[in-house]
Design an enzyme around this catalytic site. Structure first.
Site, PDB file in Angstrom:
ATOM      1  N   LYS A   1     -33.863  -9.386   9.562  1.00 46.32           N
ATOM      2  CA  LYS A   1     -32.642  -9.558   8.759  1.00 46.32           C
ATOM      3  C   LYS A   1     -32.947  -9.411   7.272  1.00 46.32           C
ATOM      4  O   LYS A   1     -32.257  -8.695   6.543  1.00 46.32           O
ATOM      5  CB  LYS A   1     -32.048 -10.957   8.989  1.00 46.32           C
TER       6      LYS A   1
ATOM      7  N   LYS B   1     -32.750  -1.043  18.291  1.00 46.89           N
ATOM      8  CA  LYS B   1     -31.794  -1.627  19.238  1.00 46.89           C
ATOM      9  C   LYS B   1     -30.369  -1.488  18.690  1.00 46.89           C
ATOM     10  O   LYS B   1     -30.172  -1.442  17.466  1.00 46.89           O
ATOM     11  CB  LYS B   1     -32.133  -3.088  19.526  1.00 46.89           C
TER      12      LYS B   1
ATOM     13  N   LYS C   1     -24.897  -4.976  15.745  1.00 45.35           N
ATOM     14  CA  LYS C   1     -23.640  -5.046  14.996  1.00 45.35           C
ATOM     15  C   LYS C   1     -23.844  -4.686  13.529  1.00 45.35           C
ATOM     16  O   LYS C   1     -22.958  -4.160  12.893  1.00 45.35           O
ATOM     17  CB  LYS C   1     -23.073  -6.465  15.062  1.00 45.35           C
TER      18      LYS C   1
HETATM   19  P1  AMP Z   1     -25.192 -11.604  18.868  1.00 41.64           P
HETATM   20  O1  AMP Z   1     -24.152 -10.587  18.609  1.00 41.64           O
HETATM   21  O2  AMP Z   1     -26.393 -11.424  17.997  1.00 41.64           O
HETATM   22  O3  AMP Z   1     -24.659 -13.004  18.866  1.00 41.64           O
HETATM   23  O4  AMP Z   1     -25.720 -11.337  20.344  1.00 41.64           O
HETATM   24  C1  AMP Z   1     -25.034 -11.730  21.491  1.00 41.64           C
HETATM   25  C2  AMP Z   1     -25.861 -11.472  22.726  1.00 41.64           C
HETATM   26  O5  AMP Z   1     -26.041 -10.060  22.899  1.00 41.64           O
HETATM   27  C3  AMP Z   1     -27.273 -12.067  22.673  1.00 41.64           C
HETATM   28  O6  AMP Z   1     -27.591 -12.614  23.938  1.00 41.64           O
HETATM   29  C4  AMP Z   1     -28.149 -10.890  22.358  1.00 41.64           C
HETATM   30  O7  AMP Z   1     -29.459 -11.041  22.840  1.00 41.64           O
HETATM   31  C5  AMP Z   1     -27.422  -9.781  23.085  1.00 41.64           C
HETATM   32  N1  AMP Z   1     -27.709  -8.467  22.465  1.00 41.64           N
HETATM   33  C6  AMP Z   1     -27.464  -8.114  21.188  1.00 41.64           C
HETATM   34  N2  AMP Z   1     -27.848  -6.822  20.968  1.00 41.64           N
HETATM   35  C7  AMP Z   1     -28.344  -6.369  22.158  1.00 41.64           C
HETATM   36  C8  AMP Z   1     -28.886  -5.109  22.595  1.00 41.64           C
HETATM   37  N3  AMP Z   1     -28.971  -4.070  21.775  1.00 41.64           N
HETATM   38  N4  AMP Z   1     -29.283  -5.003  23.896  1.00 41.64           N
HETATM   39  C9  AMP Z   1     -29.170  -6.056  24.750  1.00 41.64           C
HETATM   40  N5  AMP Z   1     -28.675  -7.252  24.400  1.00 41.64           N
HETATM   41  C10 AMP Z   1     -28.263  -7.422  23.122  1.00 41.64           C
END
Ligand code: AMP
Ligand code: TRP
Length: 344
Positions: free
Chosen positions: A114, A212, A215
């Site tokens: 980050k 990866k 967002k």
């Molecule tokens: P977040 O948007 O960071 O709160 O992520 C929500 C969930 O999505 C978490 O369990 C992350 O580990 C999963 N996640 C986020 N990006 C990815 C990705 N590129 N591939 C797989 N899982 C993801």
């Protein structure tokens, strides 16, 4: 008694295929398996580390509650709640903080990524990970203590299982370490949680298969509430590898392998089957089929989400009722913790 399972998602923007295939799809499957006592929440306190505008945060919270319900989570089978409505999580975070050396926190991959990203966006300068450990400027205390809050989220409910994507494994390991440390010092209090991963726990970006899907880099995302034409366009523009064979080979064909994994996870067909199905076909044909399969998969979801967003008061009520239930559990646990450490 069924084992407790918990997970949260940050309301920091629209959900993409990575969020869905790494986490959200699994939430629904696990809920529907009937094997767990499920808790799913909107991690609005974690979202504060991105310093959002108040109106954006409010809109993102509503949007995510609609995502949860439209995708198939429901308040009969799961406890659906909003993280900030459970005051006890902040108390527990405060209690766990003194058990955590700062060095452990600034070594976290998510933290370093980050901060690196913010510096690069601001200055164009690419710094090494080691350097980050000496830089506090682009960070904030919330970002540093992020893993402690996440550990508190999990430990507060005695959760045994936590479905997440691969990028959260380090945070989960951290929560396990904290539980162990606390238990050793004050006696058995917390459960050591285990991660539950899907076969697509790391979906890669559509514009760079080495990164990866995230967002914070929207150019490489495919959002699950995108309109069918946008989905077609995004898949069409997704980078491919040299050659023209539809073959899974993560090392030499990372882009096509990523698209194949996505296709397989959505359709339930194995990658081998898909390779056979697309033998002799070109990338363009494959992409058209993939876009169609994605559109079909999320058609229902899109309709439901649009309808739910027209009733924000109902969404709020559903999550307020879930928060009340979560709070009952949290209150008991925090009392137990306070007794153990001598506060009461
Ligand atoms: P977040 O948007 O960071 O709160 O992520 C929500 C969930 O999505 C978490 O369990 C992350 O580990 C999963 N996640 C986020 N990006 C990815 C990705 N590129 N591939 C797989 N899982 C993801
Ligand atoms: N940090 C998680 C993410 O970015 C979200 C989250 C917050 C979470 N608290 C949690 C996930 C507790 C699982 C359990 O994805």
């Amino acid at each position: 008694m069924k084992p407790i399972l918990i997970s949260g998602i940050q309301p920091t923007g629209r959900l993409h295929l990575g969020n869905y295939l790494g986490a959200l799809k699994n939430f629904v499957d696990l809920q529907n398996s009937g094997k767990y006592d499920c808790y799913f929440f909107v991690a609005d306190l974690h979202a504060l580390t991105e310093n959002p505008e108040a109106k954006n945060l409010r809109a993102n919270v509503i949007n995510l509650t609609a995502d949860f319900l439209a995708i198939g989570l429901n308040s009969k089978e799961s406890i659906l709640f909003q993280q900030s409505q459970i005051g006890q999580v902040q108390e527990l975070k405060l209690i766990l903080g003194p058990l955590t050396p700062i060095s452990e926190l600034i070594r976290m991959t998510a933290f370093k990524e980050k901060v690196l990203q913010r510096i690069e966006q601001k200055t164009g300068e690419k710094l090494t990970e080691e350097k980050i450990e000496n830089i506090a400027e682009e960070s904030n205390f919330g970002l540093v203590e992020y893993p402690i809050l996440m550990a508190a989220d999990i430990l507060l409910y005695d959760a045994q299982f936590v479905p997440v994507g691969e990028d959260q494994l380090q945070h989960l390991e951290f929560a396990r370490t904290l539980a162990r440390k606390f238990n050793k010092k004050f006696g058995k209090t917390f459960v050591e949680p285990k991660a539950l991963l899907t076969s697509t726990s790391r979906v890669m970006s559509l514009d760079n298969p080495q990164k990866k899907m995230s967002k914070s880099l929207p150019a490489g995302c495919l959002f699950i509430d995108d309109e069918p034409n946008t989905i077609k366009e995004r898949i069409k523009r997704a980078v491919t590898d040299s050659g023209n064979e539809i073959k899974y080979d993560k090392k030499n064909k990372p882009a096509i392998s990523n698209l194949l994994s996505i296709y397989s996870a959505l359709s339930g067909e194995s990658v081998t089957r898909l390779e056979k199905k697309f033998a002799g076909k070109n990338y363009s044909y494959f992409k058209t089929e993939l876009a169609e399969s994605i559109n079909k998969h999320f058609k229902d979801f899109r309709v439901k989400k649009t309808a739910l967003l027209k009733k924000p008061a109902t969404l709020k009520k559903t999550f307020a009722a879930g928060s009340k239930k979560a709070r009952l559990r949290a209150e008991k646990k925090i009392k137990e913790v306070k007794k153990k450490i001598g506060l009461i």
